[in-house]
Design a protein around this motif. Structure first.
Motif, PDB file in Angstrom:
ATOM      1  N   VAL A 127      -1.341  -9.820   0.931  1.00 28.76           N
ATOM      2  CA  VAL A 127      -0.889  -8.534   1.481  1.00 28.76           C
ATOM      3  C   VAL A 127      -0.103  -7.833   0.376  1.00 28.76           C
ATOM      4  CG1 VAL A 127       0.427  -7.366   3.283  1.00 28.76           C
ATOM      5  CG2 VAL A 127      -0.751  -9.520   3.790  1.00 28.76           C
ATOM      6  N   MET A 128      -0.613  -6.670  -0.037  1.00 26.42           N
ATOM      7  CA  MET A 128       0.027  -5.935  -1.134  1.00 26.42           C
ATOM      8  C   MET A 128       0.522  -4.582  -0.634  1.00 26.42           C
ATOM      9  SD  MET A 128      -2.691  -6.899  -4.118  1.00 26.42           S
ATOM     10  CE  MET A 128      -1.692  -6.277  -5.461  1.00 26.42           C
ATOM     11  N   HIS A 129       1.535  -4.061  -1.291  1.00 21.48           N
ATOM     12  CA  HIS A 129       2.109  -2.759  -0.908  1.00 21.48           C
ATOM     13  C   HIS A 129       2.920  -2.287  -2.114  1.00 21.48           C
ATOM     14  CE1 HIS A 129       4.266   0.351   1.230  1.00 21.48           C
ATOM     15  NE2 HIS A 129       3.790  -0.001   2.414  1.00 21.48           N
ATOM     16  N   PRO A 130       2.800  -1.012  -2.505  1.00 23.47           N
ATOM     17  CA  PRO A 130       3.600  -0.567  -3.668  1.00 23.47           C
ATOM     18  C   PRO A 130       5.085  -0.426  -3.318  1.00 23.47           C
ATOM     19  CG  PRO A 130       2.354   1.285  -2.749  1.00 23.47           C
ATOM     20  CD  PRO A 130       1.927   0.056  -1.994  1.00 23.47           C
ATOM     21  N   LEU A 131       5.408  -0.405  -2.016  1.00 23.06           N
ATOM     22  CA  LEU A 131       6.763  -0.168  -1.498  1.00 23.06           C
ATOM     23  C   LEU A 131       7.205   1.248  -1.885  1.00 23.06           C
ATOM     24  CD1 LEU A 131       8.500  -3.612  -2.163  1.00 23.06           C
ATOM     25  CD2 LEU A 131       7.371  -2.852  -0.060  1.00 23.06           C
ATOM     26  N   PRO A 132       8.041   1.922  -1.166  1.00 22.85           N
ATOM     27  CA  PRO A 132       8.788   1.440  -0.013  1.00 22.85           C
ATOM     28  C   PRO A 132       7.916   1.345   1.242  1.00 22.85           C
ATOM     29  CG  PRO A 132       9.232   3.776  -0.364  1.00 22.85           C
ATOM     30  CD  PRO A 132       8.361   3.335  -1.492  1.00 22.85           C
ATOM     31  N   ARG A 133       8.238   0.362   2.100  1.00 22.63           N
ATOM     32  CA  ARG A 133       7.534   0.281   3.382  1.00 22.63           C
ATOM     33  C   ARG A 133       8.347   1.046   4.425  1.00 22.63           C
ATOM     34  NH1 ARG A 133       8.524  -5.841   5.494  1.00 22.63           N
ATOM     35  NH2 ARG A 133      10.393  -6.131   4.253  1.00 22.63           N
TER      36      ARG A 133
ATOM     37  N   PHE B 280     -12.543   0.891   2.346  1.00 26.99           N
ATOM     38  CA  PHE B 280     -11.515   1.878   2.687  1.00 26.99           C
ATOM     39  C   PHE B 280     -11.226   1.865   4.180  1.00 26.99           C
ATOM     40  CE2 PHE B 280     -13.622   3.963  -1.056  1.00 26.99           C
ATOM     41  CZ  PHE B 280     -12.574   3.728  -1.924  1.00 26.99           C
ATOM     42  N   HIS B 281      -9.976   1.691   4.516  1.00 27.44           N
ATOM     43  CA  HIS B 281      -9.544   1.712   5.915  1.00 27.44           C
ATOM     44  C   HIS B 281      -8.495   2.769   6.114  1.00 27.44           C
ATOM     45  CE1 HIS B 281     -11.186  -2.154   7.232  1.00 27.44           C
ATOM     46  NE2 HIS B 281     -11.208  -2.329   5.945  1.00 27.44           N
ATOM     47  N   PRO B 282      -8.893   4.014   6.079  1.00 22.45           N
ATOM     48  CA  PRO B 282      -7.874   5.060   6.211  1.00 22.45           C
ATOM     49  C   PRO B 282      -7.392   5.162   7.643  1.00 22.45           C
ATOM     50  CG  PRO B 282     -10.058   6.020   6.112  1.00 22.45           C
ATOM     51  CD  PRO B 282     -10.250   4.541   5.985  1.00 22.45           C
TER      52      PRO B 282
ATOM     53  N   GLY C 255     -15.478  -8.988  -8.861  1.00 25.25           N
ATOM     54  CA  GLY C 255     -16.031  -9.540  -7.625  1.00 25.25           C
ATOM     55  C   GLY C 255     -15.043  -9.638  -6.469  1.00 25.25           C
ATOM     56  N   LEU C 256     -13.784  -9.252  -6.696  1.00 17.09           N
ATOM     57  CA  LEU C 256     -12.826  -9.310  -5.578  1.00 17.09           C
ATOM     58  C   LEU C 256     -13.179  -8.252  -4.543  1.00 17.09           C
ATOM     59  CD1 LEU C 256      -9.282  -9.656  -7.225  1.00 17.09           C
ATOM     60  CD2 LEU C 256     -10.746 -11.448  -6.288  1.00 17.09           C
ATOM     61  N   LYS C 257     -12.815  -8.527  -3.294  1.00 19.38           N
ATOM     62  CA  LYS C 257     -13.041  -7.541  -2.233  1.00 19.38           C
ATOM     63  C   LYS C 257     -11.660  -7.095  -1.731  1.00 19.38           C
ATOM     64  CE  LYS C 257     -16.208  -8.971   0.681  1.00 19.38           C
ATOM     65  NZ  LYS C 257     -16.516  -9.701   1.935  1.00 19.38           N
ATOM     66  N   ILE C 258     -11.356  -5.833  -1.964  1.00 23.40           N
ATOM     67  CA  ILE C 258     -10.009  -5.335  -1.650  1.00 23.40           C
ATOM     68  C   ILE C 258     -10.106  -4.252  -0.569  1.00 23.40           C
ATOM     69  CG2 ILE C 258      -7.876  -4.365  -2.638  1.00 23.40           C
ATOM     70  CD1 ILE C 258      -8.808  -6.775  -4.243  1.00 23.40           C
ATOM     71  N   ALA C 259      -9.316  -4.397   0.475  1.00 23.27           N
ATOM     72  CA  ALA C 259      -9.298  -3.371   1.525  1.00 23.27           C
ATOM     73  C   ALA C 259      -8.080  -2.482   1.337  1.00 23.27           C
ATOM     74  CB  ALA C 259      -9.264  -4.032   2.892  1.00 23.27           C
ATOM     75  N   PHE C 260      -8.312  -1.167   1.304  1.00 23.60           N
ATOM     76  CA  PHE C 260      -7.214  -0.194   1.209  1.00 23.60           C
ATOM     77  C   PHE C 260      -6.891   0.263   2.618  1.00 23.60           C
ATOM     78  CE2 PHE C 260      -7.753   1.828  -3.294  1.00 23.60           C
ATOM     79  CZ  PHE C 260      -7.641   0.569  -3.853  1.00 23.60           C
ATOM     80  N   TRP C 261      -5.627   0.368   2.929  1.00 27.33           N
ATOM     81  CA  TRP C 261      -5.194   0.485   4.320  1.00 27.33           C
ATOM     82  C   TRP C 261      -4.138   1.559   4.477  1.00 27.33           C
ATOM     83  CZ3 TRP C 261      -6.141  -3.035   8.469  1.00 27.33           C
ATOM     84  CH2 TRP C 261      -5.224  -3.001   9.513  1.00 27.33           C
ATOM     85  N   GLY C 262      -4.396   2.551   5.330  1.00 26.66           N
ATOM     86  CA  GLY C 262      -3.325   3.504   5.647  1.00 26.66           C
ATOM     87  C   GLY C 262      -3.599   4.912   5.176  1.00 26.66           C
ATOM     88  N   ASP C 263      -2.622   5.516   4.496  1.00 25.13           N
ATOM     89  CA  ASP C 263      -2.732   6.903   4.037  1.00 25.13           C
ATOM     90  C   ASP C 263      -3.404   6.914   2.667  1.00 25.13           C
ATOM     91  OD1 ASP C 263      -2.451   9.491   3.212  1.00 25.13           O
ATOM     92  OD2 ASP C 263      -0.309   9.654   3.633  1.00 25.13           O
ATOM     93  N   LEU C 264      -4.716   7.061   2.679  1.00 26.33           N
ATOM     94  CA  LEU C 264      -5.452   7.037   1.406  1.00 26.33           C
ATOM     95  C   LEU C 264      -5.581   8.442   0.832  1.00 26.33           C
ATOM     96  CD1 LEU C 264      -8.265   4.477   2.276  1.00 26.33           C
ATOM     97  CD2 LEU C 264      -5.875   4.091   1.694  1.00 26.33           C
ATOM     98  N   LYS C 265      -5.234   9.421   1.652  1.00 29.47           N
ATOM     99  CA  LYS C 265      -5.376  10.808   1.207  1.00 29.47           C
ATOM    100  C   LYS C 265      -4.267  11.185   0.223  1.00 29.47           C
ATOM    101  CE  LYS C 265      -5.843  15.418   3.110  1.00 29.47           C
ATOM    102  NZ  LYS C 265      -5.852  16.204   4.348  1.00 29.47           N
TER     103      LYS C 265
ATOM    104  N   TYR D 291      -4.450  -3.833   0.710  1.00 30.68           N
ATOM    105  CA  TYR D 291      -3.491  -2.987  -0.010  1.00 30.68           C
ATOM    106  C   TYR D 291      -2.988  -1.920   0.957  1.00 30.68           C
ATOM    107  CZ  TYR D 291      -1.337  -0.576  -3.935  1.00 30.68           C
ATOM    108  OH  TYR D 291      -0.433  -0.020  -4.805  1.00 30.68           O
ATOM    109  N   VAL D 292      -1.770  -2.119   1.418  1.00 30.59           N
ATOM    110  CA  VAL D 292      -1.214  -1.277   2.480  1.00 30.59           C
ATOM    111  C   VAL D 292      -0.353  -0.162   1.873  1.00 30.59           C
ATOM    112  CG1 VAL D 292       0.134  -1.349   4.627  1.00 30.59           C
ATOM    113  CG2 VAL D 292      -1.077  -3.393   3.862  1.00 30.59           C
ATOM    114  N   THR D 293      -0.446   1.030   2.454  1.00 30.95           N
ATOM    115  CA  THR D 293       0.419   2.130   1.983  1.00 30.95           C
ATOM    116  C   THR D 293       1.134   2.750   3.177  1.00 30.95           C
ATOM    117  OG1 THR D 293      -1.374   3.721   2.221  1.00 30.95           O
ATOM    118  CG2 THR D 293      -1.090   2.752   0.042  1.00 30.95           C
ATOM    119  N   ARG D 294       2.235   3.425   2.899  1.00 33.00           N
ATOM    120  CA  ARG D 294       2.975   4.076   3.990  1.00 33.00           C
ATOM    121  C   ARG D 294       2.405   5.472   4.235  1.00 33.00           C
ATOM    122  NH1 ARG D 294       6.603   8.054   1.993  1.00 33.00           N
ATOM    123  NH2 ARG D 294       6.396   7.987  -0.249  1.00 33.00           N
ATOM    124  N   LEU D 295       2.726   6.041   5.390  1.00 38.31           N
ATOM    125  CA  LEU D 295       2.362   7.422   5.685  1.00 38.31           C
ATOM    126  C   LEU D 295       3.231   8.309   4.785  1.00 38.31           C
ATOM    127  CD1 LEU D 295       0.806   9.319   7.664  1.00 38.31           C
ATOM    128  CD2 LEU D 295       2.757   9.158   9.189  1.00 38.31           C
TER     129      LEU D 295
END
Ligand code: NCD
Length: 478
Positions: free
Chosen positions: A303-309, A187-189, A156-166, A262-266
């Motif tokens: 705010v989550m991120h796998p790193l490196p930022r 999805f927030h690409p 039931g959690l709502k998670i937004a994915f952010w950034g380079d999803l490709k 869930y933020v990712t880098r380019l």
């Protein structure tokens, strides 16, 4: 109580673990975190080969720390230039050799599907620490574990994915796991870096979910620089929640609050773009900062991120209690300790009967006539190592109408334009015809007999003739 057994198995994609096994692994992780310094007898004397042919800090160091804390040893090869791969050795040969030295292998490689090949040839358990943009299952375990610890549940959690999803392998693996555990993903690409179609197909077709596209919400046009919500994946737990609202607006859905961003880098290294294009992508890349987190919908958002930022996470939010990225990285050690000890059979764990495994994996028939066709993904291992002749392209038939084949190495899709059957032409050459893939013939051909072509030339080269519809069309167009 059920005994969870990961002994001698490999972890190539997150599909290799059932939900029950992941839950069990997390209870062992809890135990390991509470007594990190007391685990040095668990894998005493065992050897882990740490093979990292792509840059890594967290993943490699946390795997190696985990093995050392378990009392084991580490041998390593950390770039292609310093190993025999640079002399043209195949991945399979390297895997066989490393498999004869070590007890477990951890591999990171830029070619998608490389970890699958290592697992096929090593003869010992293999863990995929990232293969191109394909998969990164242990990062997913760290992400899920963090969500579970902070929010007590995944369902039931709502998670937004952010950034380079490709190009982000972490988001691909995490999306499958979240879907299986009953979370909803928004999805927030960054524009142009949307989730690949093959990932969306798998999410909907194999996890029974629903995908909503809200093109009106591509917020850049309306001048809002953030939240261009492209799509939401609604899991089987509440399949019609959004679909029932005819004017569903993702922006509204978003504004009711999200549990994690869930933020990712380019991932610049994964694509070739002109300097202008790269500049454009960089400028359009959304940044998570203090101002953004002040918005109502982020009040309780992790705010989550796998790193490196790089630039996508402002340093000013590091001290914010909602920022989880350093915790995610730190938890990598106990999570990987639990995983290694289970895969080496040095620990086992029992779980209550009610924690059922996810159930059988979706069965897809193997495509039997795969020698002529190639995976469309240029960095798939099946395209990189075919010259050495030990890897044959391999596909599963994941859909019939329309026919879709999925590469067993990198999971990219092939959508053929023409089809034929291997059955009809035997002995009766006049029937050796090919048909359009979207014609009714697809219903007549048994998966075992299916032959696919991406062009008419391929079909003709293999001695097939166009059926009368194709022939007529060809005549009319002349
Ligand atoms: C990620 C990776 O390598 O895929 N990092 C990691 O493993 N912690 C993310 C990235 O490189 O952006």
């Amino acid at each position: 109580m059920t005994n969870i057994n990961l002994h001698s198995r490999s972890l190539v994609t997150i599909d290799d673990l059932s939900n029950g096994e992941i839950e069990a692994l997390f209870s062992l992780t809890d135990e390991m975190s509470e007594s990190l310094n007391e685990q040095s007898e668990v894998c005493r004397g065992k050897i882990m080969a740490s093979l990292f042919f792509e840059p890594s800090t967290r993943t490699r160091l946390s795997f190696e720390t985990a093995m050392l804390r378990l009392g084991g040893h580490v041998i390593s090869a950390i770039d292609i230039g310093s190993s025999s791969l640079s002399k043209g050795e195949s991945i399979a040969d390297m895997a066989r050799v490393a498999g004869s030295y070590a007890d477990i292998i951890v591999i990171r490689h830029p070619w998608e599907g490389a970890a699958r090949v290592v697992a096929d040839y090593a003869g010992i358990p293999v863990i995929n620490a990232g293969d191109g943009s394909h998969a990164h299952p242990t990062q997913t375990l760290c992400d899920l574990y963090t969500l579970k610890k902070e929010k007590q549940t995944l369902k039931g959690l709502k998670i937004a994915f952010w950034g380079d999803l490709k190009h982000g392998r972490t988001t691909h693996s995490l999306s499958y796991a979240l879907a299986r555990f009953g979370a909803t993903i928004l999805f927030h690409p960054s524009p142009g870096l949307e989730m690949p179609e093959h990932v969306l197909r798998k999410l909907t077709a194999e996890c029974g979910g629903k995908l909503e596209r809200d093109t009106a919400a591509l917020g850049y046009a309306s001048g809002e620089k953030f939240f261009p919500v492209e799509a939401a994946y609604i899991t089987p737990n509440h399949p019609h929640q959004l679909a029932m609202m005819p004017d569903i607006c993702m922006q509204v859905e978003f504004k009711t609050g999200v549990d994690a961003l869930y933020v990712t880098r380019l991932q610049k290294e994964r694509f070739v773009a002109s300097p202008t294009k790269e500049g454009e992508l960089q400028n359009a890349y959304p940044v998570v900062d203090k101002k953004l987190l002040e918005r109502k919908e982020f009040k309780k958002t992790l705010v989550m991120h796998p790193l490196p930022r790089v630039d996508e996470l402002a340093y000013e939010i590091d001290a914010d209690p909602r920022s989880m990225y350093f915790k995610q990285a730190a938890r990598g050690v106990p999570v990987r300790m639990a995983l290694i000890s289970l895969m080496l059979g040095d620990r086992n764990i029992t779980v209550p009967e009610e924690i059922k495994p996810f159930g059988p994996k979706t069965y897809h028939p193997t495509y039997k006539h795969g020698t002529e066709i190639r995976c469309p993904n240029p960095i798939c291992i099946s395209n990189q190592e075919t010259e050495i002749k030990y890897i044959r392209p391999e596909f599963r038939i994941v859909n019939l109408e329309p026919p879709i084949l999925e590469c067993t190495y990198c999971e990219h899709e092939l959508r053929p334009k023409f089809i034929a059957s291997s059955d009809w032409h035997e002995g009766t050459l006049e029937y050796k015809n090919y048909h359009k893939a979207d014609s009714h013939w697809i219903r007549k051909i048994k998966p075992d007999n299916l032959i696919v072509f991406t062009t008419e030339e391929e079909a003709l080269a293999q001695g097939f003739k166009p059926d009368k519809h194709i022939a007529q069309n060809d005549e009319n167009s002349e």
